[in-house]
Design a protein around this motif. Structure first.
Motif, mmCIF file in Angstrom:
data_model
loop_
_atom_site.group_PDB
_atom_site.id
_atom_site.type_symbol
_atom_site.label_atom_id
_atom_site.label_comp_id
_atom_site.label_asym_id
_atom_site.label_seq_id
_atom_site.Cartn_x
_atom_site.Cartn_y
_atom_site.Cartn_z
ATOM 1 N N LYS A 49 0.387 -50.024 59.875
ATOM 2 C CA LYS A 49 -0.139 -51.142 59.101
ATOM 3 C C LYS A 49 0.996 -51.995 58.558
ATOM 4 O O LYS A 49 2.044 -51.473 58.160
ATOM 5 N N SER A 99 3.477 -49.313 56.792
ATOM 6 C CA SER A 99 3.203 -47.888 56.585
ATOM 7 C C SER A 99 2.641 -47.271 57.856
ATOM 8 O O SER A 99 1.972 -47.935 58.641
ATOM 9 N N ALA A 101 0.934 -43.342 59.169
ATOM 10 C CA ALA A 101 0.485 -41.981 58.814
ATOM 11 C C ALA A 101 0.680 -41.073 60.017
ATOM 12 O O ALA A 101 0.209 -41.369 61.116
ATOM 13 N N TYR A 111 3.021 -39.735 55.093
ATOM 14 C CA TYR A 111 3.019 -41.195 55.119
ATOM 15 C C TYR A 111 4.451 -41.710 54.946
ATOM 16 O O TYR A 111 5.187 -41.254 54.075
ATOM 17 N N ARG A 113 6.513 -45.199 54.332
ATOM 18 C CA ARG A 113 6.309 -46.578 53.894
ATOM 19 C C ARG A 113 7.640 -47.300 53.758
ATOM 20 O O ARG A 113 8.609 -46.754 53.212
ATOM 21 N N THR A 184 -2.914 -54.459 61.718
ATOM 22 C CA THR A 184 -2.680 -53.160 62.325
ATOM 23 C C THR A 184 -2.102 -53.417 63.702
ATOM 24 O O THR A 184 -2.641 -54.230 64.464
ATOM 25 N N GLU A 206 -2.358 -40.847 50.247
ATOM 26 C CA GLU A 206 -2.890 -41.972 50.982
ATOM 27 C C GLU A 206 -2.572 -43.295 50.292
ATOM 28 O O GLU A 206 -2.576 -44.352 50.927
ATOM 29 N N GLU A 209 -0.098 -45.983 51.730
ATOM 30 C CA GLU A 209 -0.381 -46.953 52.778
ATOM 31 C C GLU A 209 -0.405 -48.364 52.192
ATOM 32 O O GLU A 209 -0.764 -48.571 51.029
#
Length: 211
Positions: A49, A99, A101, A111, A113, A184, A206, A209
């Motif tokens: 993302k 980010s 995952a 994750y 980032r 994305t 999470e 993200e």
């Protein structure tokens, strides 16, 4: 014209493997979507993302393409996916976040980032982004819609061997400005990519993200 487009060792190993590839891809998602990678290349089976408050680029082109991706992180089976390829000769990105995952056996989902461009914009030359989904406010200046991929002249040249249709649909513009970008993507490539004020974090929440 304006348009709306709407652990110890394991952790270290994860960082060593992920950081270079993510940093290289870090781009901005924006209309940015990439010159589809050549059919002979395979890209990660993970989408990432990208969020940015503002992206301004000159020499813009966008067209369709196909990426070959791994279906799982084990990298044993591949599939082809359609992508929107956005390219810029020059781009500046403000407040960029990226980010990804990654599920790690025995640990869970990790994750990664990256943040950059808060005080000084991220800059890129000959930027290509393979986008799967994009939401943004977009303004295009001197835009041509419906040109053939092989005849677009304003964006970077299509890379030799890229899996695109030369006579397929494309659009091009002298300048493109995107705000409130959330995208994305499968991959990003650039001739030069400068991440000013780069910050990298790893974690299991999470909330790391970008969106």
């Amino acid at each position: 014209m304006e348009s709306q487009v709407r652990g110890g060792t394991r952790w270290k190993r994860f960082a060593v493997v992920m950081v270079p590839s993510v940093a290289a891809a870090a781009c901005v998602g924006v209309g940015l979507a990439q010159g589809a990678l050549a059919a002979s290349f395979s890209v990660s089976g993970q989408q990432f993302k990208v969020k940015a408050s503002h992206l301004e680029g000159t020499g813009f082109a966008q067209y369709g393409g196909i990426d070959t991706v791994y279906e799982t992180t084990e990298g044993k089976k591949q599939k082809k996916v359609p992508v929107a390829i956005s390219s810029f000769k020059n781009a500046e990105i403000t407040e960029m976040c990226q980010s990804v995952a990654t599920p790690i056996p025995g640990i869970g989902t990790i994750y990664l980032r990256l943040d950059a461009g808060k005080d000084k914009p991220v800059t890129a030359k000959n930027l290509y982004i393979d986008v799967a989904q994009l939401d943004a406010n977009a303004k295009f200046e001197d835009i041509d819609i419906g040109v053939a991929v092989k005849d677009q002249k304003r964006g970077p040249d299509v890379k030799p061997g890229e899996s695109v249709l030369p006579g397929g649909f494309a659009q091009q513009a002298r300048k493109a400005t995107l705000t409130n970008v959330e995208q994305t993507a499968w991959a990003t490539t650039a001739g030069t990519f400068t991440l000013n004020g780069l910050s990298m974090k790893l974690g299991t929440s999470e909330k790391m993200e970008c969106f």
